[in-house]
Design a protein around this motif. Structure first.
Motif, PDB file in Angstrom:
ATOM      1  N   VAL A 498       0.869  -1.179   0.000  1.00  0.00           N
ATOM      2  CA  VAL A 498       0.000   0.000   0.000  1.00  0.00           C
ATOM      3  C   VAL A 498       0.906   1.229   0.000  1.00  0.00           C
ATOM      4  O   VAL A 498       1.761   1.382   0.871  1.00  0.00           O
ATOM      5  CB  VAL A 498      -0.916   0.033   1.246  1.00  0.00           C
ATOM      6  N   TYR A 499       0.715   2.071  -1.000  1.00  0.00           N
ATOM      7  CA  TYR A 499       1.540   3.284  -1.106  1.00  0.00           C
ATOM      8  C   TYR A 499       0.643   4.492  -0.854  1.00  0.00           C
ATOM      9  O   TYR A 499      -0.328   4.713  -1.576  1.00  0.00           O
ATOM     10  CB  TYR A 499       2.178   3.351  -2.501  1.00  0.00           C
ATOM     11  N   LYS A 500       0.963   5.269   0.211  1.00  0.00           N
ATOM     12  CA  LYS A 500       0.159   6.451   0.562  1.00  0.00           C
ATOM     13  C   LYS A 500       1.088   7.628   0.749  1.00  0.00           C
ATOM     14  O   LYS A 500       2.147   7.511   1.351  1.00  0.00           O
ATOM     15  CB  LYS A 500      -0.562   6.223   1.898  1.00  0.00           C
ATOM     16  N   LYS A 501       0.657   8.769   0.270  1.00  0.00           N
ATOM     17  CA  LYS A 501       1.417   9.990   0.515  1.00  0.00           C
ATOM     18  C   LYS A 501       0.428  11.141   0.603  1.00  0.00           C
ATOM     19  O   LYS A 501      -0.355  11.349  -0.315  1.00  0.00           O
ATOM     20  CB  LYS A 501       2.423  10.223  -0.616  1.00  0.00           C
ATOM     21  N   GLN A 502       0.455  11.878   1.708  1.00  0.00           N
ATOM     22  CA  GLN A 502      -0.472  12.995   1.879  1.00  0.00           C
ATOM     23  C   GLN A 502       0.334  14.220   2.299  1.00  0.00           C
ATOM     24  O   GLN A 502       1.061  14.182   3.277  1.00  0.00           O
ATOM     25  CB  GLN A 502      -1.507  12.661   2.962  1.00  0.00           C
ATOM     26  N   SER A 503       0.263  15.274   1.479  1.00  0.00           N
ATOM     27  CA  SER A 503       1.040  16.472   1.840  1.00  0.00           C
ATOM     28  C   SER A 503       0.192  17.718   1.604  1.00  0.00           C
ATOM     29  O   SER A 503       0.654  18.699   1.045  1.00  0.00           O
ATOM     30  CB  SER A 503       2.334  16.531   1.020  1.00  0.00           C
ATOM     31  N   GLY A 504      -1.071  17.645   1.991  1.00  0.00           N
ATOM     32  CA  GLY A 504      -1.977  18.773   1.741  1.00  0.00           C
ATOM     33  C   GLY A 504      -2.419  18.749   0.296  1.00  0.00           C
ATOM     34  O   GLY A 504      -1.609  18.558  -0.603  1.00  0.00           O
ATOM     35  N   GLY A 505      -3.678  18.930   0.039  1.00  0.00           N
ATOM     36  CA  GLY A 505      -4.166  18.875  -1.346  1.00  0.00           C
ATOM     37  C   GLY A 505      -4.219  17.429  -1.816  1.00  0.00           C
ATOM     38  O   GLY A 505      -4.398  16.501  -1.035  1.00  0.00           O
ATOM     39  N   LYS A 506      -4.023  17.252  -3.143  1.00  0.00           N
ATOM     40  CA  LYS A 506      -4.107  15.908  -3.730  1.00  0.00           C
ATOM     41  C   LYS A 506      -2.929  15.047  -3.258  1.00  0.00           C
ATOM     42  O   LYS A 506      -1.781  15.447  -3.351  1.00  0.00           O
ATOM     43  CB  LYS A 506      -4.098  16.029  -5.262  1.00  0.00           C
ATOM     44  N   GLY A 507      -3.224  13.870  -2.779  1.00  0.00           N
ATOM     45  CA  GLY A 507      -2.168  12.973  -2.322  1.00  0.00           C
ATOM     46  C   GLY A 507      -1.891  11.889  -3.353  1.00  0.00           C
ATOM     47  O   GLY A 507      -2.245  12.022  -4.525  1.00  0.00           O
ATOM     48  N   ARG A 508      -1.227  10.826  -2.889  1.00  0.00           N
ATOM     49  CA  ARG A 508      -0.964   9.681  -3.767  1.00  0.00           C
ATOM     50  C   ARG A 508      -1.453   8.423  -3.060  1.00  0.00           C
ATOM     51  O   ARG A 508      -1.242   8.253  -1.853  1.00  0.00           O
ATOM     52  CB  ARG A 508       0.527   9.550  -4.071  1.00  0.00           C
ATOM     53  N   PHE A 509      -2.072   7.524  -3.834  1.00  0.00           N
ATOM     54  CA  PHE A 509      -2.546   6.280  -3.234  1.00  0.00           C
ATOM     55  C   PHE A 509      -2.531   5.171  -4.284  1.00  0.00           C
ATOM     56  O   PHE A 509      -2.964   5.350  -5.420  1.00  0.00           O
ATOM     57  CB  PHE A 509      -3.975   6.442  -2.691  1.00  0.00           C
ATOM     58  N   ALA A 510      -1.983   4.026  -3.868  1.00  0.00           N
ATOM     59  CA  ALA A 510      -2.031   2.823  -4.714  1.00  0.00           C
ATOM     60  C   ALA A 510      -1.970   1.615  -3.802  1.00  0.00           C
ATOM     61  O   ALA A 510      -1.204   1.591  -2.829  1.00  0.00           O
ATOM     62  CB  ALA A 510      -0.865   2.805  -5.695  1.00  0.00           C
ATOM     63  N   ASP A 511      -2.764   0.615  -4.127  1.00  0.00           N
ATOM     64  CA  ASP A 511      -2.812  -0.608  -3.326  1.00  0.00           C
ATOM     65  C   ASP A 511      -2.771  -1.778  -4.315  1.00  0.00           C
ATOM     66  O   ASP A 511      -3.577  -1.847  -5.248  1.00  0.00           O
ATOM     67  CB  ASP A 511      -4.125  -0.621  -2.532  1.00  0.00           C
ATOM     68  N   LEU A 512      -1.786  -2.665  -4.144  1.00  0.00           N
ATOM     69  CA  LEU A 512      -1.737  -3.808  -5.065  1.00  0.00           C
ATOM     70  C   LEU A 512      -1.131  -5.040  -4.395  1.00  0.00           C
ATOM     71  O   LEU A 512      -0.315  -4.927  -3.468  1.00  0.00           O
ATOM     72  CB  LEU A 512      -0.985  -3.469  -6.354  1.00  0.00           C
ATOM     73  N   SER A 513      -1.545  -6.194  -4.861  1.00  0.00           N
ATOM     74  CA  SER A 513      -0.999  -7.482  -4.407  1.00  0.00           C
ATOM     75  C   SER A 513      -0.400  -8.194  -5.614  1.00  0.00           C
ATOM     76  O   SER A 513      -1.041  -8.279  -6.677  1.00  0.00           O
ATOM     77  CB  SER A 513      -2.105  -8.359  -3.814  1.00  0.00           C
ATOM     78  N   ILE A 514       0.824  -8.693  -5.439  1.00  0.00           N
ATOM     79  CA  ILE A 514       1.487  -9.402  -6.554  1.00  0.00           C
ATOM     80  C   ILE A 514       2.037 -10.738  -6.073  1.00  0.00           C
ATOM     81  O   ILE A 514       2.261 -10.947  -4.885  1.00  0.00           O
ATOM     82  CB  ILE A 514       2.643  -8.560  -7.173  1.00  0.00           C
ATOM     83  N   GLU A 515       2.247 -11.624  -7.052  1.00  0.00           N
ATOM     84  CA  GLU A 515       2.980 -12.865  -6.787  1.00  0.00           C
ATOM     85  C   GLU A 515       4.136 -12.912  -7.768  1.00  0.00           C
ATOM     86  O   GLU A 515       3.931 -12.774  -8.979  1.00  0.00           O
ATOM     87  CB  GLU A 515       2.084 -14.086  -7.003  1.00  0.00           C
TER      88      GLU A 515
END
Length: 701
Positions: A498-515
């Motif tokens: 899970v990749y999250k980044k919040q720094s005011g305004g629009k942030g970044r988000f991605a969630d993935l599962s891999i093998e």
């Protein structure tokens, strides 16, 4: 113009090192009137070996292009010839030349026969479906055996050789050839340096053999056509020379046979009949199928025919640096025509390029052209950015032709300029050389800050360093050559990121599962499988995930060497309607890949080299024993002219400086040829040794 194209041949001359390619090309230049004096490789005066390094070492390093004209049956034929290197370190030159040629002459030494690099260039020609004729050269040498070479072409290359000539005599007694199509024999006049040749009677002791081989040839030609087969059963002698040539030519162009001829280029025998055979059997641009490309905007496939009235399409197959005019691009025109000074589209970069001048090359000399048309090979001067494999096309009719694939470098070397003043010059010089040669790579080691160059072998890097000194006036200190290892994983691992980044305004988000798991057999690079169901990750983010995974492959978990191949299944994920974008998923995929590979069991892969060692019989035991000490494996041993020829595979890591050892074992009488074969798992003890050398410790798994 179709009429002109019928009388055009675009051919390459390819072979193992020292089979006589450049000598044969020099004779062709002499007999076609391009040169008034024969150049010799051993004197350093060969026209096509124009680089200083080529003249000093007596080998071909860069493919050189030239154009000759030959009168044949009341027509003047134009033959564009590319003389390619035989040394395995410069295999890229053969690869990119074959990609744009219509036909090839495969040269074989009458003594050495089918040698390792002969097999390599033959496979490259197979890959691009290039029709070829086989020329057995050096029939004057001790141990020459035409029939043995024909058998080797059949057995080792899996080809169907069809002799259309037989040699009269061999070794010191080689004096001419019998043309099986006409049934006539020819001999060459030594006083005119082979320029004059004349018909002679077929030797009595050859008449039965000639009759048998000619009968086989006529029967084979008859089987190609129902009409001829009918004539053959009625009266074999009623089949004309033209009919035989037409059927041999058809089967050659369809890659079902390779006509075999012979000669002794150095002794000026058989070269004119070789040129005749090029015209008789190899295709013109009109005989080749239309080239297929993809329209970059519609993504639909389109055909381009060899016609000057069609939209312009060409492939740049080589970039070089000329000391007087700067960067030049060799290109083959597949369709349409181009006037000097016109603007074209580079379909790979989607940028326009003005080609200020177009020239025709004769080795390193230039002849300006006002216009170039379909089927021709030219050189562009005065452009901004064209790379090897780029498609140049009409702006209004864009098309992207299939590019070229090149082998990965197997050897690394750290370099640094001897003076601080040359640091900037070195960076410019390396950038130019990397543009010219796709098998030469440059990178800066992030940990040490060193400049590391990579290539196909010690000779390759030696020539690069020599060119830096001569062409760019840069002296460098060189480290010891190092093996270009790769990494691989051996078990399957699941990872959720899970990749999250919040720094005011629009942030970044991605969630993935891999093998991640080892790639399927035979798959190179990333094997990506998208198993996401129900739109949990929008389709537009999938390419970004693939890009992130690919970037992760450049840095393996063991010690940072690239990962050669891996299978990644994208299982599931989630996105945020505001914060998710392509970049978020790309970054998340890169992190997920790194973390997953750290959890998986990883191994080092080392390059294995295929070798052929020719050694006197009395030294064979010592040589094979030494190979076994180097972790090598002998596949088979054969006899050739009183010598033992040893074939097998050995890790590259064990072969640095081997030539010196081989010389001392055999008193300088043995030769060795190395060629990259494949990557193979490094044994644990060797892997630990490599890790200790690089890191100073061995990680505990």
């Amino acid at each position: 113009m179709p009429g002109q194209l019928e009388h055009t041949r675009n051919i390459g001359i390819m072979a193992h090192i020292d089979a006589g390619k450049t000598t044969t090309t020099e004779r062709i230049l002499y007999y076609t009137g391009i040169n008034y004096k024969m150049g010799e490789v051993h004197d350093g005066t060969a026209t096509m070996d124009w680089m200083v390094q080529e003249q000093e070492r007596g080998i071909t390093i860069t493919s050189a292009a030239t154009t000759v004209y030959w009168d044949f049956q009341n027509h003047t034929y134009r033959i564009n010839i590319i003389d390619t290197p035989g040394h395995v370190d410069f295999t890229v030159e053969v690869e990119r030349s074959l990609r744009v040629l219509d036909g090839a002459v495969a040269l074989f030494c009458a003594v050495g026969g089918v040698e390792p690099q002969s097999e390599t260039v033959w496979r490259q020609a197979d890959k691009y479906h290039v029709p070829r004729i086989s020329y057995v050269n050096k029939m004057d040498r001790t141990g020459a055996d035409f029939y043995k070479v024909v058998d080797q072409i059949r057995e080792r290359l899996g080809a169907k050789p069809v002799p259309v000539q037989l040699p009269i005599g061999a070794e010191d007694d080689f004096r001419g050839i019998v043309d099986l199509i006409s049934g006539k024999a020819y001999s060459w006049d030594d006083a005119s340096l082979g320029k004059e040749y004349f018909e002679i009677p077929v030797p009595e002791d050859m008449k039965e053999q000639v009759s048998q081989y000619r009968g086989n040839l006529i029967e084979g030609a008859a089987e190609e056509s129902e009409e001829l087969l009918h004539k053959f059963f009625e009266n074999p002698d009623s089949i004309t020379e033209e009919e035989i040539i037409a059927q041999v030519r058809k089967a050659t162009i369809q890659n079902r046979i390779t006509p075999v001829i012979c000669g002794a280029s150095f002794k000026n025998k058989g070269v004119q009949t070789l040129i005749d055979s090029i015209i008789r059997f190899l295709p013109s641009p009109n005989d080749m199928p239309p080239i297929i490309g993809i329209n970059p905007y519609t993504e639909k496939s389109e055909e381009r025919h060899p016609d000057a009235d069609e939209p312009f399409a060409a492939l740049a197959f080589k970039i070089a640096t000329d000391p007087f005019v700067g960067r030049i691009a060799f290109f083959r025109v597949y369709s349409g025509a181009l006037d000097a000074g016109n603007v074209v589209l580079n379909a790979n970069t989607d940028k326009k390029e003005r080609l200020l001048r177009i020239v025709q090359m004769h080795a390193n000399k230039q002849l300006p052209l006002k216009r170039i048309e379909a089927g021709e090979i030219g050189v562009a001067v005065g452009f901004k950015e064209i790379r090897t494999g780029d498609t140049l096309c009409d702006i209004k009719h864009p098309v992207l032709l299939e590019t070229m694939s090149f082998p990965e470098p197997v050897i690394n070397m750290a370099i640094e300029p001897k003076t601080q003043d040359d640091v900037e010059k070195l960076a410019i010089c390396l950038k130019k050389m990397a543009e010219e040669d796709p098998t030469f790579r440059v990178k800066i080691d992030e940990e040490t800050g060193q400049t590391v160059i990579s290539g196909m072998g010690e000779l390759h890097l030696d020539i690069i360093a020599d060119r830096m000194r001569r062409e760019f006036n840069i002296e460098v200190n060189r480290g010891n050559p190092q093996v270009a290892y790769k990494e691989a994983i051996v078990n399957a691992v699941m990872h959720h990121e899970v990749y999250k980044k919040q720094s005011g305004g629009k942030g970044r988000f991605a969630d993935l599962s891999i093998e991640i798991s080892p790639a399927d057999k035979g798959v190179k690079g990333l094997q990506f499988i998208n198993d996401v169901k129900g739109g949990n990750i929008p389709k537009e983010f999938i390419p970004a995930i693939e890009k992130g995974l690919k970037s992760g492959m450049s840095n393996g978990p063991v010690i940072g060497f690239p990962i050669e191949s891996v299978k990644v299944r994208l299982l599931d994920g989630a996105f945020h309607s505001v914060d998710s974008d392509a970049l978020s998923f790309q970054i998340a995929a890169g992190i997920a890949f790194r973390e997953a590979t750290r959890k998986a069991k990883a191994i080092l892969m080392e390059p294995l080299m295929r070798f052929e060692i020719v050694t006197p019989n009395e030294s064979m035991g010592e040589v094979t024993s030494d190979i076994h000490k180097r972790r090598g494996h002998v596949d088979n041993v054969e006899s050739r002219l009183g010598n033992a020829v040893i074939h097998g595979k050995v890790p590259l890591a064990e072969m640095f400086g081997y030539v010196t050892t081989l010389r001392s074992i055999t008193s300088g009488r043995a030769t060795c040829m190395l060629e990259f074969s494949q990557y193979s798992q490094t044994p644990q003890d060797v892997m630990d040794e490599v890790l200790f050398k690089i890191r100073g410790y061995v990680p505990v798994y």
